[in-house]
Design a protein around this motif. Structure first.
Motif, PDB file in Angstrom:
ATOM      1  N   SER A 501      40.064  56.374  34.432  1.00  0.00           N
ATOM      2  CA  SER A 501      38.959  54.702  34.195  1.00  0.00           C
ATOM      3  C   SER A 501      39.500  54.670  36.080  1.00  0.00           C
ATOM      4  N   MET A 502      38.108  54.196  36.462  1.00  0.00           N
ATOM      5  CA  MET A 502      38.254  53.434  37.148  1.00  0.00           C
ATOM      6  C   MET A 502      38.069  51.968  36.743  1.00  0.00           C
ATOM      7  N   LYS A 503      39.221  51.032  37.505  1.00  0.00           N
ATOM      8  CA  LYS A 503      39.097  49.316  37.148  1.00  0.00           C
ATOM      9  C   LYS A 503      39.248  48.886  38.039  1.00  0.00           C
ATOM     10  N   LEU A 504      37.905  47.760  38.543  1.00  0.00           N
ATOM     11  CA  LEU A 504      38.444  46.931  38.913  1.00  0.00           C
ATOM     12  C   LEU A 504      38.591  45.073  38.531  1.00  0.00           C
ATOM     13  N   THR A 505      39.775  44.811  39.606  1.00  0.00           N
ATOM     14  CA  THR A 505      40.539  44.042  39.526  1.00  0.00           C
ATOM     15  C   THR A 505      40.078  42.676  40.485  1.00  0.00           C
ATOM     16  N   TYR A 506      40.143  41.011  39.970  1.00  0.00           N
ATOM     17  CA  TYR A 506      39.348  40.348  40.652  1.00  0.00           C
ATOM     18  C   TYR A 506      41.011  39.244  41.021  1.00  0.00           C
ATOM     19  N   LYS A 507      41.372  39.834  42.369  1.00  0.00           N
ATOM     20  CA  LYS A 507      42.520  39.466  43.002  1.00  0.00           C
ATOM     21  C   LYS A 507      42.261  37.440  43.774  1.00  0.00           C
ATOM     22  N   THR A 508      41.178  37.383  44.853  1.00  0.00           N
ATOM     23  CA  THR A 508      42.038  36.276  45.378  1.00  0.00           C
ATOM     24  C   THR A 508      40.542  35.784  45.955  1.00  0.00           C
ATOM     25  N   ASN A 596      44.504  67.002  34.495  1.00  0.00           N
ATOM     26  CA  ASN A 596      43.691  68.378  33.668  1.00  0.00           C
ATOM     27  C   ASN A 596      42.236  68.596  34.731  1.00  0.00           C
ATOM     28  N   ASN A 597      42.240  68.149  34.840  1.00  0.00           N
ATOM     29  CA  ASN A 597      40.479  68.831  36.080  1.00  0.00           C
ATOM     30  C   ASN A 597      39.560  68.071  34.987  1.00  0.00           C
ATOM     31  N   GLN A 598      40.093  66.691  34.215  1.00  0.00           N
ATOM     32  CA  GLN A 598      39.311  65.979  33.815  1.00  0.00           C
ATOM     33  C   GLN A 598      38.370  65.038  34.807  1.00  0.00           C
ATOM     34  N   SER A 599      36.695  64.801  34.341  1.00  0.00           N
ATOM     35  CA  SER A 599      36.671  64.039  35.786  1.00  0.00           C
ATOM     36  C   SER A 599      36.443  62.513  35.218  1.00  0.00           C
ATOM     37  N   LEU A 600      35.879  62.074  36.242  1.00  0.00           N
ATOM     38  CA  LEU A 600      35.956  60.268  36.060  1.00  0.00           C
ATOM     39  C   LEU A 600      35.244  60.129  34.483  1.00  0.00           C
ATOM     40  N   PHE A 601      36.083  58.901  33.463  1.00  0.00           N
ATOM     41  CA  PHE A 601      35.322  58.708  32.191  1.00  0.00           C
ATOM     42  C   PHE A 601      34.041  58.146  32.739  1.00  0.00           C
ATOM     43  N   ASN A 602      33.638  57.440  33.967  1.00  0.00           N
ATOM     44  CA  ASN A 602      32.433  55.958  34.014  1.00  0.00           C
ATOM     45  C   ASN A 602      32.764  55.377  35.728  1.00  0.00           C
ATOM     46  N   SER A 603      32.171  56.324  36.199  1.00  0.00           N
ATOM     47  CA  SER A 603      31.900  55.947  37.868  1.00  0.00           C
ATOM     48  C   SER A 603      31.172  55.148  37.987  1.00  0.00           C
ATOM     49  N   ASN A 604      30.668  54.030  37.144  1.00  0.00           N
ATOM     50  CA  ASN A 604      29.653  52.907  38.024  1.00  0.00           C
ATOM     51  C   ASN A 604      31.280  51.897  37.549  1.00  0.00           C
ATOM     52  N   GLN A 605      31.535  51.168  37.813  1.00  0.00           N
ATOM     53  CA  GLN A 605      31.914  49.723  36.906  1.00  0.00           C
ATOM     54  C   GLN A 605      30.953  48.149  38.417  1.00  0.00           C
ATOM     55  N   SER A 606      31.135  46.836  37.471  1.00  0.00           N
ATOM     56  CA  SER A 606      31.217  46.096  37.745  1.00  0.00           C
ATOM     57  C   SER A 606      31.785  44.606  37.688  1.00  0.00           C
ATOM     58  N   ILE A 607      31.911  43.732  38.496  1.00  0.00           N
ATOM     59  CA  ILE A 607      32.983  42.868  37.887  1.00  0.00           C
ATOM     60  C   ILE A 607      32.274  41.677  38.460  1.00  0.00           C
ATOM     61  N   THR A 608      32.494  40.227  38.091  1.00  0.00           N
ATOM     62  CA  THR A 608      31.437  39.038  38.063  1.00  0.00           C
ATOM     63  C   THR A 608      32.460  38.324  39.180  1.00  0.00           C
ATOM     64  N   LEU A 609      32.535  37.865  40.474  1.00  0.00           N
ATOM     65  CA  LEU A 609      32.877  37.273  41.779  1.00  0.00           C
ATOM     66  C   LEU A 609      32.670  35.555  40.863  1.00  0.00           C
ATOM     67  N   GLN A 610      33.759  34.683  42.035  1.00  0.00           N
ATOM     68  CA  GLN A 610      33.677  33.635  42.341  1.00  0.00           C
ATOM     69  C   GLN A 610      32.421  32.965  42.379  1.00  0.00           C
ATOM     70  N   THR A 611      32.203  31.687  42.583  1.00  0.00           N
ATOM     71  CA  THR A 611      30.773  30.914  43.546  1.00  0.00           C
ATOM     72  C   THR A 611      31.364  30.884  44.933  1.00  0.00           C
ATOM     73  N   PRO A 612      30.948  31.033  46.090  1.00  0.00           N
ATOM     74  CA  PRO A 612      31.032  31.478  47.421  1.00  0.00           C
ATOM     75  C   PRO A 612      30.771  30.079  47.427  1.00  0.00           C
ATOM     76  N   LYS A 613      32.322  29.831  48.008  1.00  0.00           N
ATOM     77  CA  LYS A 613      32.090  28.139  49.363  1.00  0.00           C
ATOM     78  C   LYS A 613      32.357  28.255  50.608  1.00  0.00           C
ATOM     79  N   ILE A 614      31.392  28.296  50.564  1.00  0.00           N
ATOM     80  CA  ILE A 614      30.942  28.771  52.683  1.00  0.00           C
ATOM     81  C   ILE A 614      30.624  27.192  53.019  1.00  0.00           C
ATOM     82  N   MET A 615      31.079  27.502  54.355  1.00  0.00           N
ATOM     83  CA  MET A 615      30.399  26.429  54.977  1.00  0.00           C
ATOM     84  C   MET A 615      29.978  26.417  56.782  1.00  0.00           C
ATOM     85  N   SER A 616      28.888  25.858  56.949  1.00  0.00           N
ATOM     86  CA  SER A 616      27.754  25.989  58.002  1.00  0.00           C
ATOM     87  C   SER A 616      29.179  25.900  59.476  1.00  0.00           C
TER      88      SER A 616
END
Length: 1008
Positions: A501-508, A596-616
């Motif tokens: 399985s493919m995993k997405l982990t939010y770091k920082t 064991n030559n088994q393919s990926l369980f789910n090749s599509n994953q998603s993760i929620t990001l934080q609200t961006p902190k943008i300065m002009s």
């Protein structure tokens, strides 16, 4: 007999090769081996190759691979050899003499060899040991003079004379039979003109040319020759010997080419066509084919090796096809781990204690401990803990352990295995048997009611019914569906094997940048069907156009065709302010499989990001301007400190450096500052000595001296700013100060005496009016500014100036206490160095606390005579105590943001009280100190606005505005200190400029 000798010779050769079981190359066999640079089959020194190593003459100045490109003074380069220049006045090794004067050449030195008189028979090094008959040696043994006692006639030009008869004439004359004399060979005038190279003598009486063949021997390339000396050479030849000059752009007979570049490695080197290095075939200096492992660059006409192509070239020690450090080969050079003490061809043979050498890997590792791991046992070869199947303990990669080796009993080789003829199996329990078998007590038994004929006729029908039964019985069960997806079947036997399985982990998050890690729960690799034109990942943000974000993928461990734990880091930069949290979508485009030559369980994953902190960008530019202003104030304040320190006013230095250091530590408060304030705090790197060490690349040498090991992992803001916790590495500024102070104290008396003499000399210069004296007057006045500084050093040397020592400790208290507490908090004692570092930190903090307690005890007994001094000591003691408290709160409460904020604010309020109550200064200075500390107190108290606590949530735009206000507070406090320090200097300069200035009145002499 010959056969026996040949056999004996063969045996002797074989024995010589196996004496120490090593193979040695034979130098001189014209076969170049790996440890030989060249082999020309001889042992001549200076011929380009000597003892199978490149070698040039001693007179060669620049030698490259046995080819000389430049000679020493007095030598000229001719066909890669250095020849002495005869006639340049410089005597070299192969010259007995070298004199420019033609007279001396004629008398004693010819062709740079010492000669004697013509009548000398035996001459060595210009000294005659035997003269011809009729001659005797002079007193200096240089000349042969006629003997007065000799009675018979001397025949001129005679080589061998007996009595008055000539037996043999010289080579350049002939014997006259009639006159029994030796006469010179003569030639007509026409022949004389043709033989210009012989420089003949013209006889004016006979109009004939007398040719001396022995006297006028010159090179063939000489046009005009006189007395062995060529007066004019052919075009392209130079010197007395008429030698070609390589590099003059003139191609002569001895040269193949001449491109005016004498030493550059191009197609023409030393006036010979030169093939580039590592070229196998070339024509006229142009390479057409390189040797194995090198690639031809037709633009530069060079052969270059490519590191990483897995082809070992002759200029590469190794090539493993990757760029990984410490794997035995890095950048095509052998490299072992930094902990390896003896590295042999990329294989470590000796490790640094306490690490041990793992023979199977040839690397250094910590000794693995398996004592606390149940069911795991230590393996010497791999230094790892492995399970032991059959011990009855399920551990590691074991799924089961029934203490036997019986197949089909539910567990075999520590893996689940069902009974024979089981079709669907889960964790050793059979759910369904094959056709014609009945499941009873977890065993598949043959159904005897069906005979072979019935089995063959109804096989297809039963298969269809079984398929329908499976769909109806288990198709509606989610647990069964999950179990069925992770089934791995081989023939009639199926086992449970989980798909990767493919995993997405939010770091920082770092303002507009956010980081997500992509990992896999198993070791994976590419399948055989890889689509080369497709990217590995397709990453996007849901419901957001690609122009509003930028995504970059950084590989930590790439997926390859070998099983490994792959990992990638995704960097997301958003350019648009969003009200909701964006969703990152990751799609894997390639087929990934596990062992064991088994393919990926789910090749599509998603993760929620934080609200961006943008300065002009405009606000970023304003922040950079503020940062530059901060740097300007800091540089100005430090410059004034240097001037104050030189002039002896150390109080300014203490005040300024304390403020600068305090502001530099504010960035470590664990508060999420906005981006503009983060940019502002980057100016504090001016005060960090580590940044200068990295700039001048001294950090590697420092780590080598201090024996620095791996950096300790910190938390919070210390991790963000990459702070070093090791005391021995951080204490360098204090060591430099100590060494400089000891040096100045040692030479203080001598320097002070020199200044005293300069004062006397200055009085003498006042009476002189020359421009040189005026310049010296100004320079000496500048040097005398340091007089007070050396006077203070003299007092300190004789222990008469305790204030200077206290102020020195006072200035270093901020930095030193921080480093000590950091070392003690993040303590990791695992070797002698870490123990000494922690022990030193403990001694320093113990000494600091002892000094503080001693100072408090001295101030507790007030005396009117020393009341002012006691108040000064009390203020310094309280200020250092406040510094100690600040650092304890800053480091120990790094994870407790609110408590850290409250305690630091409390310390600022307490500092205002300490200044008001105990600071000994004028009323105006007290107001300035309170204003500066008050501004910093407001800065600390208002930091709670950066916290996201329930109802106190403030938008990021408002935080940016607050950041600019805080930047103004910090710049204002620095500005106040700079103005306070600059004011006395401006006042003194003003007095010097207008001191004694009188109004000049025009006199009558101007109009006379």
């Amino acid at each position: 007999m010959l056969i026996f000798l040949s056999q004996l010779q063969y045996q002797w050769t074989w024995l010589s090769l196996i004496i120490d079981n090593l193979c040695y190359s034979i130098c001189g066999d014209k076969i170049i081996t790996q440890d030989e640079q060249c082999d020309d089959g001889n042992f001549i020194i200076g011929d380009g190759c000597h003892l199978c190593q490149f070698n040039c003459q001693d007179s060669c100045l620049y030698c490259l691979q046995g080819i000389c490109y430049d000679c020493q003074e007095g030598y000229q380069l001719i066909q890669s050899k250095c020849y002495s220049i005869c006639g340049d006045g410089l005597q070299k090794n192969n010259e007995q003499c070298d004199i420019n004067s033609s007279l001396q050449i004629y008398q004693n030195c010819q062709s740079c060899q010492l000669t004697c008189n013509l009548n000398c028979l035996l001459c060595q090094l210009g000294i005659c040991y035997q003269c011809k008959d009729g001659y005797e040696l002079s007193s200096n043994k240089k000349y042969c003079i006629k003997s007065l006692e000799y009675s018979f006639m001397i025949i001129e030009y005679c080589h061998i004379q007996i009595g008055n008869s000539c037996i043999q004439c010289e080579d350049y004359v002939y014997f006259e039979n009639f006159e029994y004399m030796c006469n010179l060979i003569v030639a007509p005038q026409s022949l004389c003109q043709q033989q210009l190279k012989l420089s003949p003598y013209l006889d004016s009486f006979t109009n004939t040319c007398i040719i001396d063949y022995n006297m006028n021997k010159c090179p063939k390339t000489c046009k005009k020759c006189v007395h062995y000396k060529c007066l004019e050479c052919e075009f392209g030849y130079y010197g007395n010997q008429c030698m070609p000059k390589c590099g003059d752009g003139i191609i002569v007979q001895e040269e193949e080419c001449d491109d005016r570049r004498e030493y550059e490695l191009d197609t023409c080197l030393n006036c010979k066509f030169y093939c580039p290095q590592y070229c196998e075939f070339c024509a006229y200096g142009i390479c057409t084919n390189c040797i194995s492992g090198f690639y031809l660059d037709i633009v530069s006409n060079s052969c270059n090796s490519v590191c990483g192509d897995k082809i070992l070239a002759s200029d590469e020690a190794c090539d493993d096809g990757n760029d990984l450090k410490y794997d035995g080969c890095y950048q095509c050079k052998y490299q072992c781990q930094t902990e390896c003490l003896d590295c042999q061809f990329g294989q470590c043979t000796l490790c640094e204690s306490p690490l041990i050498l793992i023979q199977s890997k040839s690397i250094c590792e910590q000794l693995a401990s398996c004592e606390d791991l149940k069911g795991l046992y230590y393996d010497n070869q791999s230094n790892d803990c492995f399970t032991q199947c059959g011990d009855g303990i399920v551990a590691g990669n074991e799924y089961c352990d029934d203490k036997n080796d019986v197949p089909y009993d539910g567990c075999y080789e520590c893996k689940f295995q069902c009974t024979l003829y089981c079709q669907i199996c889960n964790q050793g329990e059979c759910f369904q048997c094959q056709n014609d078998y009945t499941l009873q007590n977890n065993q598949c038994s043959f159904n005897k009611e069906n005979d072979d004929l019935n089995l063959s006729n109804t096989e297809e029908t039963q298969n269809n019914n079984a398929s329908n039964n499976n769909n109806t019985s288990y198709g509606q069960n989610p647990e069964w569906l999950s179990l069925n997806e992770n089934m791995l079947c081989r023939g009639y036997e199926c086992v449970y094997s989980k798909k990767p399985s493919m995993k997405l982990t939010y770091k920082t998050q770092s303002f507009a940048l956010q980081y997500v890690d992509i990992t896999f729960d198993q070791e994976v690799k590419f399948s055989d069907e890889v689509q080369k034109d497709k990217n590995l990942f397709n990453i996007s943000i849901n419901d957001l156009d690609s122009q509003y974000y930028n995504i970059k993928i950084n590989s930590i461990q790439d997926i390859s065709f070998d099983l490994q734990h792959a990992q990638y880091q995704v960097q997301i930069e958003l350019f648009l302010e969003l009200q909701t949290k964006p969703v990152l979508l990751v799609q894997l485009n390639q087929e990934i499989i596990n062992g064991n030559n088994q393919s990926l369980f789910n090749s599509n994953q998603s993760i929620t990001l934080q609200t961006p902190k943008i300065m002009s960008e405009q606000l970023k530019q304003v922040s950079n301007y503020a940062q530059q202003s901060n740097k300007a104030f800091m540089i100005g304040a430090i410059s004034i400190c240097v001037i104050s320190l030189v002039s002896g006013e150390s109080s300014f230095v203490v005040e300024t450096l304390n403020l600068l250091q305090y502001q530099s530590f504010l960035r470590f408060i664990n508060v999420e500052y906005p981006e503009n304030l983060y940019i502002y705090f980057q100016a504090q790197e001016l005060l960090s000595i580590s940044s200068y060490l990295q700039l001048f690349q001294f950090d590697d040498y420092l780590n080598l001296i201090t024996r620095k090991e791996k950096q300790i992992d910190l938390n919070g803001k210390f991790q963000q700013y990459n702070v070093e916790a090791d005391l021995f590495t951080n204490i360098l500024p204090q060591l430099i100060q100590f060494l400089v102070l000891v040096t100045l104290l040692y030479f203080a008396e001598n320097l002070y005496n020199i200044l005293f003499r300069l004062i006397k000399y200055l009085r003498h210069l006042k009476n002189e009016k020359t421009s040189q004296s005026k310049i010296l007057f100004v320079m000496i006045n500048l040097i005398l500014v340091c007089k007070n500084c050396f006077k203070s050093l003299m007092k300190t040397r004789y222990l008469q100036n305790y204030d200077q020592i206290i102020q020195l400790i006072y200035v270093n208290s901020w930095d030193l206490i921080f480093k000590v507490i950091l070392q003690l908090h993040y303590i990791q004692i695992d070797n002698l160095r870490s123990f000494l570092s922690t022990f030193s930190a403990s001694l320093i903090i113990f000494a600091c606390i002892s000094i503080l307690l001693k100072s408090f005890s001295l101030c507790s007994d007030p005396q009117e005579k020393y009341f002012i001094e006691q108040l000064d000591i009390k203020f310094i003691t309280l200020d250092i105590s406040r510094t100690l408290f600040f650092h304890v709160v800053l480091i120990l409460f790094q994870e407790q943001q609110i408590l850290q904020f409250l305690l630091i604010s409390l310390s600022n309020i307490a500092q205002c009280y300490i200044i008001y109550q105990y600071k000994q200064c004028s009323y105006m200075n007290r107001i300035i100190f309170l204003t500066t500390e008050g501004v910093l107190t407001v800065f600390s108290l208002s930091q709670f606005l950066y916290f996201d606590i329930g109802q106190l949530y403030i938008s990021y735009k408002s935080k940016i505005t607050l950041g600019f206000i805080h930047m103004g507070f910090l710049i204002m406090s620095l500005g106040i200190v700079c103005v306070k320090q600059l004011f006395p200097f401006v006042k003194n300069i003003w007095k010097l400029v207008f001191k004694g200035k009188k109004v000049k009145v025009a006199s009558s002499q101007l109009f006379s």
